[in-house]
Each structure stands twice: as structure tokens, then as C-alpha cells.
Scaffold this motif. Structure first.
Motif, PDB file in Angstrom:
ATOM      1  N   TYR A 187      38.434  39.905  18.839  1.00 26.98           N
ATOM      2  CA  TYR A 187      37.223  40.664  19.124  1.00 26.98           C
ATOM      3  C   TYR A 187      36.032  39.718  19.024  1.00 26.98           C
ATOM      4  O   TYR A 187      35.861  39.008  18.026  1.00 26.98           O
ATOM      5  N   THR A 188      35.224  39.711  20.089  1.00 19.66           N
ATOM      6  CA  THR A 188      34.065  38.824  20.154  1.00 19.66           C
ATOM      7  C   THR A 188      32.787  39.636  20.062  1.00 19.66           C
ATOM      8  O   THR A 188      32.598  40.620  20.790  1.00 19.66           O
ATOM      9  N   ILE A 189      31.928  39.232  19.164  1.00 20.85           N
ATOM     10  CA  ILE A 189      30.614  39.843  19.026  1.00 20.85           C
ATOM     11  C   ILE A 189      29.601  38.711  18.943  1.00 20.85           C
ATOM     12  O   ILE A 189      29.600  37.918  17.993  1.00 20.85           O
ATOM     13  N   GLY A 190      28.775  38.595  19.974  1.00 20.01           N
ATOM     14  CA  GLY A 190      27.838  37.487  20.037  1.00 20.01           C
ATOM     15  C   GLY A 190      28.572  36.164  20.153  1.00 20.01           C
ATOM     16  O   GLY A 190      29.402  35.966  21.035  1.00 20.01           O
ATOM     17  N   GLN A 191      28.292  35.269  19.235  1.00 20.21           N
ATOM     18  CA  GLN A 191      28.905  33.928  19.254  1.00 20.21           C
ATOM     19  C   GLN A 191      30.150  33.843  18.374  1.00 20.21           C
ATOM     20  O   GLN A 191      30.769  32.788  18.275  1.00 20.21           O
ATOM     21  N   VAL A 192      30.496  34.937  17.713  1.00 20.17           N
ATOM     22  CA  VAL A 192      31.604  34.936  16.752  1.00 20.17           C
ATOM     23  C   VAL A 192      32.804  35.686  17.323  1.00 20.17           C
ATOM     24  O   VAL A 192      32.663  36.745  17.935  1.00 20.17           O
ATOM     25  N   THR A 193      33.992  35.125  17.133  1.00 19.44           N
ATOM     26  CA  THR A 193      35.241  35.784  17.523  1.00 19.44           C
ATOM     27  C   THR A 193      36.140  35.897  16.301  1.00 19.44           C
ATOM     28  O   THR A 193      36.372  34.909  15.590  1.00 19.44           O
ATOM     29  N   LEU A 194      36.619  37.110  16.061  1.00 20.12           N
ATOM     30  CA  LEU A 194      37.581  37.371  14.995  1.00 20.12           C
ATOM     31  C   LEU A 194      38.930  37.656  15.637  1.00 20.12           C
ATOM     32  O   LEU A 194      39.009  38.396  16.623  1.00 20.12           O
ATOM     33  N   GLY A 195      39.991  37.092  15.077  1.00 22.70           N
ATOM     34  CA  GLY A 195      41.297  37.280  15.683  1.00 22.70           C
ATOM     35  C   GLY A 195      42.407  37.401  14.667  1.00 22.70           C
ATOM     36  O   GLY A 195      42.307  36.912  13.538  1.00 22.70           O
ATOM     37  N   VAL A 196      43.481  38.083  15.082  1.00 20.90           N
ATOM     38  CA  VAL A 196      44.695  38.162  14.287  1.00 20.90           C
ATOM     39  C   VAL A 196      45.868  37.882  15.208  1.00 20.90           C
ATOM     40  O   VAL A 196      45.882  38.320  16.370  1.00 20.90           O
ATOM     41  N   ALA A 197      46.826  37.109  14.735  1.00 21.51           N
ATOM     42  CA  ALA A 197      48.027  36.789  15.514  1.00 21.51           C
ATOM     43  C   ALA A 197      49.251  37.016  14.647  1.00 21.51           C
ATOM     44  O   ALA A 197      49.256  36.674  13.456  1.00 21.51           O
ATOM     45  N   ILE A 198      50.266  37.626  15.242  1.00 15.64           N
ATOM     46  CA  ILE A 198      51.513  37.895  14.533  1.00 15.64           C
ATOM     47  C   ILE A 198      52.665  37.328  15.356  1.00 15.64           C
ATOM     48  O   ILE A 198      52.861  37.710  16.512  1.00 15.64           O
ATOM     49  N   GLU A 199      53.409  36.402  14.769  1.00 19.92           N
ATOM     50  CA  GLU A 199      54.637  35.907  15.377  1.00 19.92           C
ATOM     51  C   GLU A 199      55.808  36.738  14.863  1.00 19.92           C
ATOM     52  O   GLU A 199      55.840  37.126  13.703  1.00 19.92           O
ATOM     53  N   ASN A 200      56.757  36.993  15.749  1.00 19.61           N
ATOM     54  CA  ASN A 200      57.926  37.812  15.419  1.00 19.61           C
ATOM     55  C   ASN A 200      57.474  39.170  14.878  1.00 19.61           C
ATOM     56  O   ASN A 200      57.731  39.529  13.718  1.00 19.61           O
ATOM     57  N   LEU A 201      56.825  39.909  15.746  1.00 19.65           N
ATOM     58  CA  LEU A 201      56.208  41.185  15.386  1.00 19.65           C
ATOM     59  C   LEU A 201      57.197  42.156  14.751  1.00 19.65           C
ATOM     60  O   LEU A 201      56.856  42.885  13.813  1.00 19.65           O
ATOM     61  N   PHE A 202      58.437  42.177  15.230  1.00 17.21           N
ATOM     62  CA  PHE A 202      59.426  43.133  14.739  1.00 17.21           C
ATOM     63  C   PHE A 202      60.349  42.539  13.676  1.00 17.21           C
ATOM     64  O   PHE A 202      61.383  43.115  13.352  1.00 17.21           O
ATOM     65  N   ASP A 203      59.966  41.371  13.145  1.00 18.23           N
ATOM     66  CA  ASP A 203      60.716  40.717  12.074  1.00 18.23           C
ATOM     67  C   ASP A 203      62.198  40.562  12.427  1.00 18.23           C
ATOM     68  O   ASP A 203      63.094  40.860  11.630  1.00 18.23           O
ATOM     69  N   THR A 204      62.448  40.067  13.638  1.00 15.56           N
ATOM     70  CA  THR A 204      63.815  39.853  14.115  1.00 15.56           C
ATOM     71  C   THR A 204      64.462  38.698  13.363  1.00 15.56           C
ATOM     72  O   THR A 204      63.833  37.674  13.100  1.00 15.56           O
ATOM     73  N   GLU A 205      65.734  38.859  13.012  1.00 15.87           N
ATOM     74  CA  GLU A 205      66.498  37.757  12.425  1.00 15.87           C
ATOM     75  C   GLU A 205      67.117  36.968  13.575  1.00 15.87           C
ATOM     76  O   GLU A 205      68.023  37.452  14.252  1.00 15.87           O
ATOM     77  N   TRP A 206      66.626  35.761  13.796  1.00 18.59           N
ATOM     78  CA  TRP A 206      67.053  34.997  14.973  1.00 18.59           C
ATOM     79  C   TRP A 206      67.183  33.524  14.634  1.00 18.59           C
ATOM     80  O   TRP A 206      66.572  33.033  13.683  1.00 18.59           O
ATOM     81  N   ASN A 207      68.002  32.857  15.408  1.00 25.03           N
ATOM     82  CA  ASN A 207      68.219  31.418  15.228  1.00 25.03           C
ATOM     83  C   ASN A 207      67.467  30.674  16.317  1.00 25.03           C
ATOM     84  O   ASN A 207      67.757  30.831  17.504  1.00 25.03           O
ATOM     85  N   GLU A 208      66.524  29.847  15.910  1.00 21.47           N
ATOM     86  CA  GLU A 208      65.689  29.165  16.894  1.00 21.47           C
ATOM     87  C   GLU A 208      66.455  28.068  17.618  1.00 21.47           C
ATOM     88  O   GLU A 208      66.337  27.911  18.825  1.00 21.47           O
ATOM     89  N   THR A 209      67.227  27.279  16.898  1.00 14.36           N
ATOM     90  CA  THR A 209      68.089  26.277  17.529  1.00 14.36           C
ATOM     91  C   THR A 209      69.476  26.382  16.904  1.00 14.36           C
ATOM     92  O   THR A 209      69.626  26.694  15.715  1.00 14.36           O
ATOM     93  N   GLN A 210      70.487  26.114  17.728  1.00 17.52           N
ATOM     94  CA  GLN A 210      71.881  26.256  17.291  1.00 17.52           C
ATOM     95  C   GLN A 210      72.741  25.187  17.955  1.00 17.52           C
ATOM     96  O   GLN A 210      72.541  24.860  19.130  1.00 17.52           O
TER      97      GLN A 210
END
Length: 748
Positions: free
Chosen positions: A690-713
Motif C-alpha cells: 500500500y502506497t501513501i504519498g512517498q511511503v510504501t508499506l508491504g507484506v510478503a508471505i512465501e508458502n502461503l499454505f505452509d506446504t511441506e515440500w522438497n525444494e531440491t531432490q
């Protein structure tokens, strides 16, 4: 007699009118800028009267044939308002300058036939609607590309594209501002491509192509290429701070150094990242990036740019862990068998680029670069398989200097009724490494045994020529590329000094066809031969015969805009490789395994739901097999059969922007007979700003559903200290669990 004289007079008058008209029709020279007085590339310039057209060059310059006073022009570029004007006498006396006003991307304004490179335009759209804020997200901007991280940001990412497990870059050519990212004969693997030296907010454009169809691309361009270009200017300065779980911190500074200075731009960027990651043994990861760029334009709009950057990072890692130890409860998914893994790496870049309009219809672009790269990595893939006393930790290390030069000349001309674009170029690259090392170590402190140690000198000289013959709606584009290599190696483990050397030359033809069936439908057939080089040590030890194994490919596809808000691109493709590589975990290297073939279907979709909401998805369906292996034992380890990426993007709605992104990769064989499976995953990420004037506030979530996954195998044979016999099974690096971070930024 008088009637004949009348006919002659009328005919003479007609000829005179044509002559007068032709005398008035001439070439129009112009330049296109944005509102910040920066030149715009790929602007479509169209004469509504003579029906001639042109595109602006990187310098913003264009030359439009067959134009005269009174003609109407239309200038357009997606993301900018169309400009219409009527030509006057003064426009032919001096260079016509046109300013386009920036606006929100509207997909309905895209006309495929007017676009210089539709796929490139789609990449610009994606980058505009869903900006990136991490180096991993930069690669994910390539449609259909999946990545996996072995060490939480320390090592280069593992890349999956078109049914390839490309490892760290063996079959995709990656460049930044004309500088190569792929490292030849690298200590960790051929083609190793670490993009972490890029600060993502400095990326301006992403150009990509799939398949070996491009004459200006050489080594590693088999599955495709990716070219990144950085911004020439900022427009405003920014400082930002991000804080997240797992002791994660990111600080960013972007500073405009020459505000409102005519014909000059300069800016500096600094990024610092630290995190412990979700692992039980903290990663202690940190990375520092510094980047500076200076750009100037001459009165003739020739462009000179100088770029300097440096990055350094260090980390600890828990490594790949065996599935059996997680299943029996001895360790958790975020535990470790050997938590003394890790490493450090540094890269310094110096790049000078010069672009000059050498004539009305010829553009010369040249860059010269120097890269200093240092790399040290500690890994343990097999634990106590080879050495039951000390363990199997290995060290891979190198110190590299790269010198290079690229030069390309583009010339527009007419050949009868055909418009022709000729492109030719020359290139040079020399890699010099000292003490390239593979050794057995203990606790990252003691070297037990040198396995490989030596100096590598590798040179590549290349040239290419490509021609685009445009016959109305039909374009034929043949191309030819020539590459010369010289490999040299001094093995320091030999008692007698000896320089091993070998040379190899390869010719790579290309032939592409394009048909503009309608304004918003382009059909194409692409074909070509590409290659990737092999490690100089392997070549000179005569371990393989294929020094430069070829790749033969063909694509049949289309780009179609059936409705104003929808763009589809599809491709049926086939790729045959003379040589494939398989990862060998116990040595930390790759080895050849024979001929392979892949064929599949690509599908891409871009849809704009309204002025501020966009949807995109890309999917690739592939069958990948080893040609010479018996049926049932012909699987290519880790080659995915189906991948998909996409999501929703919110673009500037009442101050809000953000997106919901997903990536999916299906189960895939981890070994040649498909008896061991690498599990697929579906992971979703979310961000909102969200941007208001010169300021931007943000939130980021990786793996939103908390999946159990293997990134490399990997299917790896290993033995634990208390095991009498080795076990071959999946060893994996766990993917990040639910991870949230907040960001605040200020523009000034």
C-alpha cells in the motif's frame, strides 16, 4: 492527331505528378523519448498514408521511408499513450523529436503485428504488473521456468525448463547487460550461473527465447536463453527495510546521482541481506551487493554506459538429508547429518557499453567486460560412504578472471519488394582460473586429499550473421553461427609440468519463419542447431568424445490475441541432444550419459480482468527420454513431465498493489528406471503493498499454505556412520515453510 496529342499530354502530366510526388517522398529521421527525456526502444512508428513502418532502436532513433509533408504518423508502445501527428516541412529539416506519455499497461492496446518482439512485450507486462524483490524471483519471470535453491540463497539455483533439469545452467544461456553469467569449466559444474549479484530493483527488461534458434546466442543455448538488462536511470531515489521470520533482514538503497542533468544519468544501488533460514542449524547467511551505472548520450544520441558492481556472500548449510533419517525420526525435515557445509563467493563486474548510429539505417552495439569471480563451497552428499572415518565432505574452489568483448551491427535495407534486416556480430571470451580445486576435507578446516587441482584457460571466439527477409505478412529469417574454442589445462597434481590443449570449431545454422496471419495472430516455425561446451578437464582427459555436443530443435507455434483482454501463446516443440548429463552425488560433479530427446507442448495465457487486475499462467508438458537406453531404463533423472506457474496481479488499485503467485512441478523420476520418485509440489506466495504519498508499506508471505515440500531432490547412494551398507534413496533440501516478512520503503 489531336487525340493522340491529348493522350500524350495526359500521360506526361501523370508521369510528372509521380515524379513530383516521389521527389517529395523522403526518409524521415526521428527520435522517441519518455517524459523523463530517456530514449524509448521498440516504439512502433507507422505512416498512415504510405503504410510504411519502423521501430525505434535502443537509442530511440528511427528512420521512416516514403514520407512527405502532410502525412499522418502514429507512434505507439505498450505502456505509453499513442501519439498522432501530421508531418510538416520542419520535420524534414531536423530530427523529429517525439515524447510519449507513460500510462498503465492495458492489454487491449497490444497489437501483435506492430510489436517488435511479442514475447519480450509479455515479459515487460509481467515485470510491470508483478515487480520482483529477490534474485530468485528474477528467474521466475521467465514463463515456464522453475527454480530450486540448494543452500537458501548461497549457491546458484537449480533450474528446470522444458523438461530439463538444467542443474545450475548447463542448458540455458544467461547474460546480464551483455556479460555472461554461465561459468565454463566451473569448480561446481559446467555452466554454473549465479545471478545473486543482481539487485532485482535495478532490472529493466527480461528478454528470453526457448530453443537453439538464435544466431546471436552460442554456448549453453540449447533449452533457451535469458538476457537481463539493467535500468539506465531511476527517476527517483528509494530506501527500504524488510524484516521477516528466521532472523531475516534486507536493506536496500537506490540513489539517483544526477537529477535533471541533460543527456546524463547515474545511480548507485546497495543491498544487504541476512537470514538464518528455517533450519535447526542457523545458516548465518549474509550477502552484500553494490551496483553503480553511468549513462551519457551524445548530441547524435549515441549512448555510452559504464557499469561497476560487486557482490559477496557467505553461508553455512545443513545440506541434503536422507529421507530414511526423517522417516525414522532421527532428524526433522530441517535437521542435518553434516551441518558443517557452506561456502562463500564473490563477483566483481566492470562493463562498458557503446551504441552508435553509424548511418541512417545501421546501428552498432558493443560491450567490453571484465569479471572477477571467487568461489568456495563445502558439501557432503554421501556422508560416510567413501571414508568411514572422516566422512565424505568435499571442497570445490576456484579463482576466475573473465575478459570479453561483443560487437553487433544491425542494418536495414530493401531488396526488391522485401524489407531486410541484416544482423552480424563478433564475440570474444577468455576464462582464466587458478587452482581450480576438488578436494576431500574435514570440518571445513583440514584438507585430507586433493582429487583435482589445476589451472584452466579457455577461449571462445565467435561470429554470426542473421537476416530477416520481410515479404509483406511473411518473414524468413536464416542465420549462421561459428564458434571456435581452445581448452588448456595444467594439472598441478602431476609431477611433471605439462599443458594439455585442444581446439574445436562448430557451425550452428538457424532457420525461422513467421507469418502475420492477422493483426493479432502470428504463426511461426523455428528451427536450429545449438550446443553446450563440456568441462575443459573432462575434454582434455579424454573422458568423452563430445567436446561440443549439439542440440537439434524445432518449434511450431503461435501468438494469438482472440479478444482485446486475452493473449495466448502455444508451441509444439522437439529437441534432440547428442549428449546429456546426470548428477553424481558422491563426487559432486556431472557425467555424460548419451543421447536424449524431448518433445512437448508449451501454453501461455495473459488475461486482463479490468484496469488493475491481471491473470497469467504458463504450463509445459514434456516427455523426456534417453535414446540409447532400453525401454523402462530410459528415463532422464529429475526431468519434469509437467510444470506450471502463474497467478493474479493487482496493479495500482487505490494505492494497493500485490499478487498471488503459484508454482507447480509434478512427480518425476529420480533415477533411470523410475524406481525412485522425486515428489512434486504446489507452492503459493502472496504479497500486498500500500502506497501513501512517498511511503510504501508491504507484506510478503512465501508458502502461503505452509506446504511441506522438497525444494531440491536427488537419488543418492549414501551411508551413515552407523550403517553397515549404503542405501540409495531420495536426499533432499526442504522447501521454506510459511514465511512472512514486512517491508517499508520511502521514495524521494
Amino acid at each position: 492527331m489531336s487525340r493522340n496529342m491529348n493522350y500524350i499530354s495526359q500521360f506526361s502530366f501523370l508521369i510528372l505528378c509521380l515524379i513530383v510526388n516521389n521527389l517529395h517522398a523522403q526518409d524521415l529521421k526521428g527520435v522517441v523519448f519518455n517524459q523523463a527525456n530517456q530514449p524509448l526502444e521498440a516504439v512502433y512508428v507507422y505512416n498512415l498514408n504510405s503504410k510504411t513502418h519502423a521501430h525505434s532502436s535502443e537509442n530511440g532513433l528511427f528512420t521512416l521511408e516514403n514520407s512527405k509533408v502532410g502525412d499522418s504518423l502514429k507512434l505507439g508502445l505498450l505502456g505509453y499513450e499513442n501519439q498522432f501527428l501530421v508531418l510538416e516541412d520542419s520535420n524534414f529539416e531536423s530530427k523529429l523529436a517525439v515524447v510519449l506519455k507513460e500510462k498503465t499497461f492495458q492489454l487491449e492496446e497490444l497489437v501483435i503485428r506492430e510489436t517488435l518482439n511479442p514475447l519480450h512485450t509479455i515479459a515487460r507486462l509481467d515485470l510491470s504488473t508483478t515487480p520482483v524483490n529477490s534474485s530468485q524471483e528474477i528467474l521466475r519471470k521467465v514463463p515456464g521456468l522453475i527454480i530450486g535453491q540448494h543452500a537458501g540463497g548461497g549457491k546458484a539455483e537449480q533450474i528446470f525448463l522444458r523438461g530439463f533439469d538444467i542443474d545450475h545452467g548447463t542448458d540455458v544461456a544467461i547474460n546480464v547487460d551483455g556479460m555472461p553469467v554461465n561459468m565454463v569449466s566451473h569448480a561446481h559444474g559446467q555452466g554454473y550461473s549465479d545471478l545473486h549479484f543482481i539487485i532485482p530493483e535495478t532490472v529493466n527488461n527480461i528478454d528470453f527465447g526457448k530453443g537453439p534458434y538464435y544466431a546471436n546466442k552460442g554456448d549453453f543455448d540449447t533449452a533457451g536463453y535469458i538476457d537481463f538488462s539493467t535500468k539506465d536511470y531511476l527517476g527517483e531515489s528509494t530506501v527500504a527495510l524488510s524484516v521477516g521470520q528466521f532472523n531475516t533482514l534486507r536493506t536496500l538503497g537506490l540513489f539517483d546521482l544526477l537529477e535533471n542533468t541533460p543527456n546524463q544519468n547515474a545511480y548507485a544501488a546497495v543491498e544487504y541481506i541476512a537470514t538464518d533460514g528455517p533450519f535447526e542449524s542457523p545458516q548465518n547467511f549474509n550477502r552484500l551487493n553494490m551496483f553503480g551505472k553511468y549513462v551519457m548520450f551524445s548530441p547524435e544520441n549515441d549512448k555510452l554506459s559504464l557499469t561497476v558492481s560487486h557482490f559477496t556472500s557467505r553461508w553455512d548449510a545443513s545440506g541434503q538429508i536422507p529421507q530414511r533419517e526423517v522417516d525414522n525420526g532421527n532428524i526433522t525435515r530441517f535437521g542435518a547429518i553434516d551441518d558443517t557445509e557452506g561456502g562463500n563467493t564473490q563477483r566483481t563486474n566492470l562493463n562498458v557499453e557503446y551504441t552508435k548510429q553509424v548511418s541512417e539505417k545501421s546501428l552498432l552495439k558493443t560491450n567490453a567486460f571484465y569479471v572477477k569471480n571467487q568461489f568456495e563451497l563445502y558439501s557432503n552428499f554421501t556422508f560416510f560412504l567413501e571414508d568411514p572415518i572422516h566422512g565424505d565432505q568435499i571442497k570445490q574452489k576456484e579463482n576466475r578472471d573473465i575478459f570479453g568483448l561483443n560487437s553487433m551491427l544491425t542494418h536495414d535495407m530493401s531488396l526488391g519488394d522485401a524489407e531486410v534486416k541484416l544482423t552480424s556480430g563478433l564475440g570474444f571470451r577468455q576464462d582464466i582460473t587458478n587452482d581450480t580445486e576438488l578436494s576431500k576435507t574435514l570440518n571445513r578446516t583440514t584438507t585430507l586429499e586433493y582429487v583435482q587441482l589445476g589451472d584452466i584457460n579457455q577461449t571462445n571466439i565467435n561470429g554470426f550473421a542473421n537476416a530477416d527477409f520481410e515479404f509483406g505478412k511473411f518473414t524468413v529469417a536464416p542465420g549462421l553461427r561459428l564458434d571456435y574454442f581452445k581448452f588448456m589445462y595444467n594439472d598441478k597434481l602431476q609431477t611433471a609440468y605439462e599443458t594439455l590443449a585442444q581446439t574445436k570449431t562448430i557451425v550452428s545454422p538457424k532457420l525461422n519463419f513467421f507469418y502475420a496471419a492477422k493483426d493479432n495472430l502470428e504463426l511461426y516455425v523455428k528451427s536450429g542447431i545449438g550446443f553446450h561446451s563440456n568441462d575443459a578437464r573432462v575434454v582434455l582427459d579424454n573422458q568423452i568424445d563430445d567436446i561440443l555436443p549439439r542440440a537439434y530443435g524445432v518449434d511450431v507455434g503461435n501468438i494469438w490475441k482472440p479478444t482485446p483482454q486475452l493473449v495466448l501463446n502455444t508451441a509444439l516443440w522437439y529437441l534432440f541432444l547428442e549428449q546429456e548429463f546426470v548428477y553424481v552425488g558422491d563426487a559432486g560433479i556431472v557425467e555424460p550419459s548419451g543421447q536424449t530427446e524431448r518433445f512437448g507442448l508449451d501454453l501461455g495465457l495473459r488475461y486482463q480482468l479490468n484496469d488493475w487486475l491481471f491473470f497469467d499462467t504458463d504450463a509445459t508438458l514434456t516427455k523426456a527420454r534417453r535414446v540409447e537406453a532400453p525401454k523402462g531404463n530410459d528415463y532422464i533423472p529429475l526431468a519434469p513431465s509437467f510444470t506450471s506457474t502463474g497467478g493474479l496481479a493487482l496493479n495500482n488499485w487505490n494505492g494497493f498493489s500485490g499478487g498471488l503467485r503459484y508454482r507447480f512441478i509434478d512427480d518425476r523420476p529420480a533415477n533411470e528406471d523410475n524406481s525412485i520418485i522425486a515428489e512434486g509440489y504446489f507452492v503459493a506466495d502472496f504479497n500486498l503493498n500500500y502506497t501513501i504519498g512517498q511511503v510504501t508499506l508491504g507484506v510478503a508471505i512465501e508458502n502461503l499454505f505452509d506446504t511441506e515440500w522438497n525444494e531440491t531432490q536427488f537419488a543418492t547412494e549414501s551411508r551413515l556412520q552407523n550403517e553397515p551398507q549404503p542405501v540409495t534413496e531420495i536426499h533432499f533440501t526442504p522447501g521454506t515453510p510459511f514465511f512472512a516478512k514486512g517491508t517499508i520503503s520511502y521514495r524521494f
